[in-house]
Design a protein around this motif. Structure first.
Motif, PDB file in Angstrom:
ATOM      1  N   MET A   1       0.842  -1.186   0.000  1.00 42.40           N
ATOM      2  CA  MET A   1       0.000   0.000   0.000  1.00 42.40           C
ATOM      3  C   MET A   1       0.887   1.250   0.000  1.00 42.40           C
ATOM      4  SD  MET A   1      -3.213   0.787   2.334  1.00 42.40           S
ATOM      5  CE  MET A   1      -3.622   2.410   2.786  1.00 42.40           C
ATOM      6  N   LEU A   2       0.449   2.265  -0.728  1.00 50.03           N
ATOM      7  CA  LEU A   2       1.193   3.516  -0.806  1.00 50.03           C
ATOM      8  C   LEU A   2       0.942   4.353   0.444  1.00 50.03           C
ATOM      9  CD1 LEU A   2       0.369   4.418  -4.496  1.00 50.03           C
ATOM     10  CD2 LEU A   2       2.499   3.492  -3.628  1.00 50.03           C
ATOM     11  N   GLU A   3       1.981   5.010   0.928  1.00 44.88           N
ATOM     12  CA  GLU A   3       1.812   5.847   2.106  1.00 44.88           C
ATOM     13  C   GLU A   3       1.554   7.285   1.695  1.00 44.88           C
ATOM     14  OE1 GLU A   3       6.014   7.254   3.715  1.00 44.88           O
ATOM     15  OE2 GLU A   3       5.827   5.067   3.690  1.00 44.88           O
ATOM     16  N   LEU A   4       0.863   8.003   2.586  1.00 40.76           N
ATOM     17  CA  LEU A   4       0.536   9.398   2.329  1.00 40.76           C
ATOM     18  C   LEU A   4       1.650  10.268   2.911  1.00 40.76           C
ATOM     19  CD1 LEU A   4      -1.559  11.313   1.131  1.00 40.76           C
ATOM     20  CD2 LEU A   4      -2.640  11.383   3.372  1.00 40.76           C
ATOM     21  N   ASP A   5       2.591  10.681   2.068  1.00 41.03           N
ATOM     22  CA  ASP A   5       3.691  11.527   2.495  1.00 41.03           C
ATOM     23  C   ASP A   5       3.459  12.945   1.962  1.00 41.03           C
ATOM     24  OD1 ASP A   5       4.208  11.266  -0.210  1.00 41.03           O
ATOM     25  OD2 ASP A   5       6.079  10.169   0.042  1.00 41.03           O
ATOM     26  N   PHE A   6       4.461  13.802   2.078  1.00 36.37           N
ATOM     27  CA  PHE A   6       4.322  15.193   1.643  1.00 36.37           C
ATOM     28  C   PHE A   6       3.989  15.290   0.151  1.00 36.37           C
ATOM     29  CE2 PHE A   6       6.151  19.291   0.197  1.00 36.37           C
ATOM     30  CZ  PHE A   6       5.294  20.134   0.898  1.00 36.37           C
ATOM     31  N   ALA A   7       4.698  14.513  -0.672  1.00 29.23           N
ATOM     32  CA  ALA A   7       4.465  14.548  -2.124  1.00 29.23           C
ATOM     33  C   ALA A   7       3.027  14.143  -2.453  1.00 29.23           C
ATOM     34  CB  ALA A   7       5.449  13.627  -2.843  1.00 29.23           C
ATOM     35  N   GLN A   8       2.550  13.088  -1.796  1.00 26.59           N
ATOM     36  CA  GLN A   8       1.175  12.635  -2.038  1.00 26.59           C
ATOM     37  C   GLN A   8       0.175  13.682  -1.534  1.00 26.59           C
ATOM     38  OE1 GLN A   8       0.515  10.311  -3.998  1.00 26.59           O
ATOM     39  NE2 GLN A   8       1.912   8.603  -3.761  1.00 26.59           N
ATOM     40  N   SER A   9       0.509  14.373  -0.434  1.00 26.30           N
ATOM     41  CA  SER A   9      -0.374  15.420   0.091  1.00 26.30           C
ATOM     42  C   SER A   9      -0.522  16.565  -0.909  1.00 26.30           C
ATOM     43  CB  SER A   9       0.165  15.961   1.418  1.00 26.30           C
ATOM     44  OG  SER A   9       0.193  14.946   2.379  1.00 26.30           O
ATOM     45  N   ILE A  10       0.582  16.947  -1.550  1.00 28.38           N
ATOM     46  CA  ILE A  10       0.529  17.992  -2.586  1.00 28.38           C
ATOM     47  C   ILE A  10      -0.331  17.502  -3.755  1.00 28.38           C
ATOM     48  CG2 ILE A  10       1.897  19.345  -4.247  1.00 28.38           C
ATOM     49  CD1 ILE A  10       2.143  20.268  -1.306  1.00 28.38           C
ATOM     50  N   LEU A  12      -2.875  15.532  -3.535  1.00 27.16           N
ATOM     51  CA  LEU A  12      -4.276  15.637  -3.107  1.00 27.16           C
ATOM     52  C   LEU A  12      -4.770  17.082  -3.157  1.00 27.16           C
ATOM     53  CD1 LEU A  12      -4.269  13.065  -0.173  1.00 27.16           C
ATOM     54  CD2 LEU A  12      -5.334  12.803  -2.427  1.00 27.16           C
ATOM     55  N   ILE A  13      -3.893  18.027  -2.819  1.00 28.01           N
ATOM     56  CA  ILE A  13      -4.253  19.445  -2.940  1.00 28.01           C
ATOM     57  C   ILE A  13      -4.497  19.789  -4.411  1.00 28.01           C
ATOM     58  CG2 ILE A  13      -3.393  21.821  -2.687  1.00 28.01           C
ATOM     59  CD1 ILE A  13      -1.970  20.783  -0.096  1.00 28.01           C
ATOM     60  N   ALA A  14      -3.615  19.309  -5.287  1.00 18.67           N
ATOM     61  CA  ALA A  14      -3.798  19.527  -6.728  1.00 18.67           C
ATOM     62  C   ALA A  14      -5.137  18.947  -7.182  1.00 18.67           C
ATOM     63  CB  ALA A  14      -2.649  18.895  -7.512  1.00 18.67           C
ATOM     64  N   PHE A  15      -5.473  17.799  -6.648  1.00 15.21           N
ATOM     65  CA  PHE A  15      -6.750  17.149  -6.950  1.00 15.21           C
ATOM     66  C   PHE A  15      -7.918  18.084  -6.636  1.00 15.21           C
ATOM     67  CE2 PHE A  15     -10.089  14.688  -4.634  1.00 15.21           C
ATOM     68  CZ  PHE A  15     -10.772  14.223  -5.742  1.00 15.21           C
ATOM     69  N   LEU A  16      -7.917  18.696  -5.462  1.00 15.45           N
ATOM     70  CA  LEU A  16      -9.015  19.592  -5.070  1.00 15.45           C
ATOM     71  C   LEU A  16      -9.067  20.843  -5.945  1.00 15.45           C
ATOM     72  CD1 LEU A  16      -8.682  19.305  -1.184  1.00 15.45           C
ATOM     73  CD2 LEU A  16     -10.409  18.241  -2.661  1.00 15.45           C
ATOM     74  N   VAL A  17      -7.902  21.412  -6.237  1.00 18.31           N
ATOM     75  CA  VAL A  17      -7.843  22.601  -7.090  1.00 18.31           C
ATOM     76  C   VAL A  17      -8.328  22.249  -8.498  1.00 18.31           C
ATOM     77  CG1 VAL A  17      -6.294  24.283  -8.183  1.00 18.31           C
ATOM     78  CG2 VAL A  17      -5.999  23.698  -5.774  1.00 18.31           C
ATOM     79  N   GLY A 140      -2.959  10.828  -5.547  1.00 16.82           N
ATOM     80  CA  GLY A 140      -3.648  12.073  -5.872  1.00 16.82           C
ATOM     81  C   GLY A 140      -3.923  12.208  -7.358  1.00 16.82           C
ATOM     82  N   GLY A 141      -2.924  11.842  -8.176  1.00 22.39           N
ATOM     83  CA  GLY A 141      -3.096  11.932  -9.627  1.00 22.39           C
ATOM     84  C   GLY A 141      -4.180  11.012 -10.150  1.00 22.39           C
ATOM     85  N   THR A 142      -4.237   9.801  -9.603  1.00 25.38           N
ATOM     86  CA  THR A 142      -5.262   8.842 -10.026  1.00 25.38           C
ATOM     87  C   THR A 142      -6.655   9.309  -9.610  1.00 25.38           C
ATOM     88  OG1 THR A 142      -3.694   7.007  -9.950  1.00 25.38           O
ATOM     89  CG2 THR A 142      -6.021   6.445  -9.821  1.00 25.38           C
ATOM     90  N   LEU A 143      -6.784   9.740  -8.362  1.00 25.24           N
ATOM     91  CA  LEU A 143      -8.072  10.277  -7.897  1.00 25.24           C
ATOM     92  C   LEU A 143      -8.473  11.496  -8.719  1.00 25.24           C
ATOM     93  CD1 LEU A 143      -7.655  10.116  -4.019  1.00 25.24           C
ATOM     94  CD2 LEU A 143      -9.268   8.804  -5.406  1.00 25.24           C
ATOM     95  N   MET A 144      -7.483  12.323  -8.976  1.00 24.65           N
ATOM     96  CA  MET A 144      -7.706  13.557  -9.705  1.00 24.65           C
ATOM     97  C   MET A 144      -8.254  13.295 -11.103  1.00 24.65           C
ATOM     98  SD  MET A 144      -4.822  16.440 -10.269  1.00 24.65           S
ATOM     99  CE  MET A 144      -3.664  15.107 -10.300  1.00 24.65           C
ATOM    100  N   GLU A 145      -7.539  12.509 -11.873  1.00 22.88           N
ATOM    101  CA  GLU A 145      -7.974  12.287 -13.254  1.00 22.88           C
ATOM    102  C   GLU A 145      -9.298  11.529 -13.315  1.00 22.88           C
ATOM    103  OE1 GLU A 145      -6.816  13.898 -15.743  1.00 22.88           O
ATOM    104  OE2 GLU A 145      -4.932  14.576 -14.880  1.00 22.88           O
ATOM    105  N   SER A 146      -9.516  10.610 -12.401  1.00 23.97           N
ATOM    106  CA  SER A 146     -10.806   9.897 -12.355  1.00 23.97           C
ATOM    107  C   SER A 146     -11.940  10.880 -12.088  1.00 23.97           C
ATOM    108  CB  SER A 146     -10.788   8.822 -11.259  1.00 23.97           C
ATOM    109  OG  SER A 146      -9.796   7.865 -11.521  1.00 23.97           O
ATOM    110  N   THR A 147     -11.701  11.781 -11.142  1.00 23.07           N
ATOM    111  CA  THR A 147     -12.708  12.796 -10.823  1.00 23.07           C
ATOM    112  C   THR A 147     -12.889  13.755 -11.988  1.00 23.07           C
ATOM    113  OG1 THR A 147     -12.143  12.603  -8.482  1.00 23.07           O
ATOM    114  CG2 THR A 147     -13.346  14.585  -9.150  1.00 23.07           C
ATOM    115  N   PHE A 148     -11.773  14.165 -12.615  1.00 24.26           N
ATOM    116  CA  PHE A 148     -11.864  15.075 -13.753  1.00 24.26           C
ATOM    117  C   PHE A 148     -12.724  14.479 -14.857  1.00 24.26           C
ATOM    118  CE2 PHE A 148      -7.500  17.308 -13.062  1.00 24.26           C
ATOM    119  CZ  PHE A 148      -7.949  17.803 -11.853  1.00 24.26           C
TER     120      PHE A 148
END
Length: 166
Positions: A1-10, A12-17, A140-148
């Motif tokens: 499983m992937l961990e939520l680190d600083f890079a992944q947090s950014i 997720l922020i990109a995802f929301l924006v 974040g990128g996967t969630l982002m593009e799926s949502t987009f």
């Protein structure tokens, strides 16, 4: 499983924006909001060590902004050329070429298309990036593009319905 680190947090922020960008029916507002999203996403990819994706996002941010100011074919080809010239040498995995192709098609759309046509081509680009993000392991990128993809389809239907009502 992937961990939520600083890079992944950014990421997720990109995802929301980014998700909120796709709600705009106005093409110029959509382009400007995409610019902000792509700057944040570029930071995410740099932190992930995915430099091809980062180059693509950085160039795409500049491209999205430029497309609000001009529809020049020369400017469009400049950005498409830049994507390939900067992206090809930085390829680390063969699948990363789809990000360059998707970004090139999206560049054409931002300079040459409007309305539903613009949204459909951007939808294709989202599928290219979704594939890259899945293979990269970007949460974040996967969630982002799926949502987009979902929000873009929703906005396309809203545009189509508003044109039908006229």
């Amino acid at each position: 499983m992937l961990e939520l680190d600083f890079a992944q947090s950014i990421g997720l922020i990109a995802f929301l924006v980014g998700a909120s960008a796709f709600l705009h029916q106005n093409g110029n507002r959509f382009r400007l909001h995409l610019t902000l999203f792509q700057v944040v996403l570029c930071s995410h990819f740099i932190l992930m060590g995915a430099f091809t994706a980062a180059f693509g996002c950085g160039i795409s941010a500049l491209r999205s902004y430029a497309s609000t100011k001009t529809k020049s074919t020369r400017v469009m080809w400049f950005f498409i050329s830049l994507l390939w010239l900067m992206g090809l040498p930085s390829l680390q995995h063969s699948y990363e070429i789809i990000t360059i192709f998707g970004a090139s098609v999206a560049t054409w759309a931002l300079f040459q298309a409007e309305g539903i046509k613009l949204r459909l081509i951007i939808l294709f680009n989202s599928f290219c990036w979704l594939t890259n993000n899945l293979l990269l392991g970007s949460i974040g990128g996967t969630l982002m593009e799926s949502t987009f993809i979902i929000i873009n389809l929703y906005t396309i239907s809203r545009i189509k319905l508003s044109k039908s009502a006229i």
